[in-house]
Design an enzyme around this catalytic site. Structure first.
Site, PDB file in Angstrom:
ATOM      1  N   LYS A 286       0.815  -1.211   0.000  1.00 58.74           N
ATOM      2  CA  LYS A 286       0.000   0.000   0.000  1.00 58.74           C
ATOM      3  C   LYS A 286       0.853   1.267   0.000  1.00 58.74           C
ATOM      4  CE  LYS A 286      -0.474  -0.008   5.061  1.00 58.74           C
ATOM      5  NZ  LYS A 286       0.225   1.241   5.337  1.00 58.74           N
TER       6      LYS A 286
ATOM      7  N   HIS B  29       0.503  -2.089  15.313  1.00 57.79           N
ATOM      8  CA  HIS B  29       1.145  -1.100  14.452  1.00 57.79           C
ATOM      9  C   HIS B  29       1.223   0.204  15.222  1.00 57.79           C
ATOM     10  CE1 HIS B  29       2.432   1.193  11.022  1.00 57.79           C
ATOM     11  NE2 HIS B  29       2.293   0.177  10.201  1.00 57.79           N
TER      12      HIS B  29
ATOM     13  N   GLU C  89       6.190  -5.271   8.946  1.00 53.33           N
ATOM     14  CA  GLU C  89       5.587  -4.811   7.700  1.00 53.33           C
ATOM     15  C   GLU C  89       6.105  -3.426   7.304  1.00 53.33           C
ATOM     16  OE1 GLU C  89       1.295  -5.148   7.646  1.00 53.33           O
ATOM     17  OE2 GLU C  89       1.359  -6.500   9.345  1.00 53.33           O
TER      18      GLU C  89
END
Length: 414
Positions: free
Chosen positions: A68, A188, A265
């Site tokens: 993304k 996150h 990530e």
């Protein structure tokens, strides 16, 4: 030292001693720039350097790229060949278009996709998702997304996702009753995190969730520490500072003997510094003293410049990031030139298309070039052709030595 195109490739291989900046300057001074269109140069060698730096500095963590952040085909292909593609449900089509064997998992909630395209691994942070998964995908391997403190991040994510620590036991109990297999925890800390201690706190909280699961007879094997890693050298914190904090926290809460697999990530970390933009001044306006607001500003004229890229193009991240844009003047001005308060605008008719203001730079002219570094993250992926302006062309380059290294690793990326 001249670059050369690779056969049947989108990538230009740079000869020894020739850099991405040299390549950009060659385009600016070449005959092909009669119209002086804005363009980007993406250095894939920088991406590879970031990967090697990550693996060396966080040896226990396997990184997976978050598409993304920047879904340009050469970037995705390179990292897919390196088996470092991360998972996003909206990117299922990449596996077909790129003819790659991607491992797809859904690292965000909520999930609402047909069973036949579902991954085994999915995240959840509430009861509704658990009931939905139990009914539609009973064989799923679920990951509990934990709420993290992202108050020091450029972009906050936990206002939308994440379960508070106080309800995690209840969610684990519900999952057990529904016979849903929970295999791990994710979190996150927000995109562009500026406080390494946030990682340590989240890893400690994740340890508590692992202990809750153990008490309920559930064995977890995966910890996903998400992203948020700095992607440029001028960040408030360095990647090494973040890594040191993470390594200490993992050794304390998840020592190697625990057998827990640790993944991450990174998105902007990989690509932010790999893209540079060259844009041209297409119009100029001088605000003379009578037009200025306030007598204190009347001593010097203000300059307004319009360039052929803006917030609907390479600066699209300006909609959600409050970052200071720092242009580099291609033709170095002489020290004697006076400095003026200047603003920088994009080419569209939208009054919101303001790139930067309060720039104290010498006077520039129509036709002059401005260069911008660190424009690889959340820029072109969110850009549009609003107002009929085409997006800048992207030139992908790779240093010769990087290509040699990848070929030695049997990575067929170019």
């Amino acid at each position: 030292m001249r670059p050369r195109n690779t056969r049947k490739s989108e990538i230009t291989i740079l000869e020894e001693g020739f850099t991405a900046r040299d390549f950009m300057e060659e385009i600016i001074t070449g005959d092909c720039q009669i119209d002086k269109d804005a363009f980007l140069v993406a250095d894939l060698g920088d991406v590879v350097k970031k990967l090697l730096r990550f693996l060396k500095t966080l040896p226990r963590v396997k990184p997976f790229y978050a598409i993304k952040c920047n879904n340009c085909r050469p970037i995705v292909k390179l990292l897919a060949e390196l088996d470092l593609i991360v998972p996003a449900r909206q990117k299922l089509h990449w596996s077909r278009n790129l003819e790659l064997n991607l491992t797809i998992s859904f690292m965000q909630t909520p999930v609402n996709v047909p069973y036949q395209v579902c991954s085994q691994m999915m995240t959840f942070d509430n009861e509704v998702e658990l009931f939905k998964i139990s009914q539609n995908h009973p064989n799923a391997k679920m990951i509990l997304r934990l709420l993290a403190d992202d108050t020091n991040a450029t972009i906050r994510l936990n206002v939308k996702f994440g379960a508070p620590l106080t309800i995690c036991r209840h969610l684990l109990e519900t999952a057990k009753k529904l016979n849903v297999d929970v295999i791990g925890v994710s979190f996150h800390v927000g995109s562009g995190c500026s406080d390494p201690k946030t990682y340590a706190q989240s890893i400690g909280d994740a340890r508590l969730v692992f202990e809750m699961a153990s008490e309920l007879g559930q064995k977890m094997t995966l910890l996903d520490i998400g992203g948020g890693f700095p992607g440029t050298d001028d960040s408030k914190i360095t990647f090494e500072e973040v890594a040191d904090t993470i390594n200490d926290a993992l050794d304390l809460s998840f020592p190697e003997i625990s057998g827990v697999n640790i993944i991450a990530e990174p998105g902007r970390y990989y690509v932010a510094s790999s893209f540079s933009l060259a844009a041209n001044i297409i119009a100029k306006k001088v605000l003379s003293p009578p037009e200025l607001c306030g007598e204190e500003n009347g001593r010097k004229k203000n300059m307004v410049y319009y360039i052929n890229d803006g917030i609907y193009g390479s600066f699209s991240c300006s909609f959600f990031e409050k970052t200071l844009v720092k242009p580099i003047i291609y033709k170095k001005p002489s020290p004697e030139q006076p400095i003026y308060n200047s603003s920088l605008w994009g080419p569209t008719c939208d009054g919101l298309d303001k790139i930067a203001e309060h720039l104290h730079i010498p006077e520039l002219n129509v036709g002059d070039w401005l260069l911008f570094n660190n424009v690889g993250a959340y820029s072109m992926v969110t850009a549009s052709e609003f107002n009929g302006f085409q997006l800048p062309k992207i030139h992908f380059v790779m240093p010769h030595q990087t290509c040699v290294f990848l070929l030695s690793e049997n990575v067929q990326c170019c």
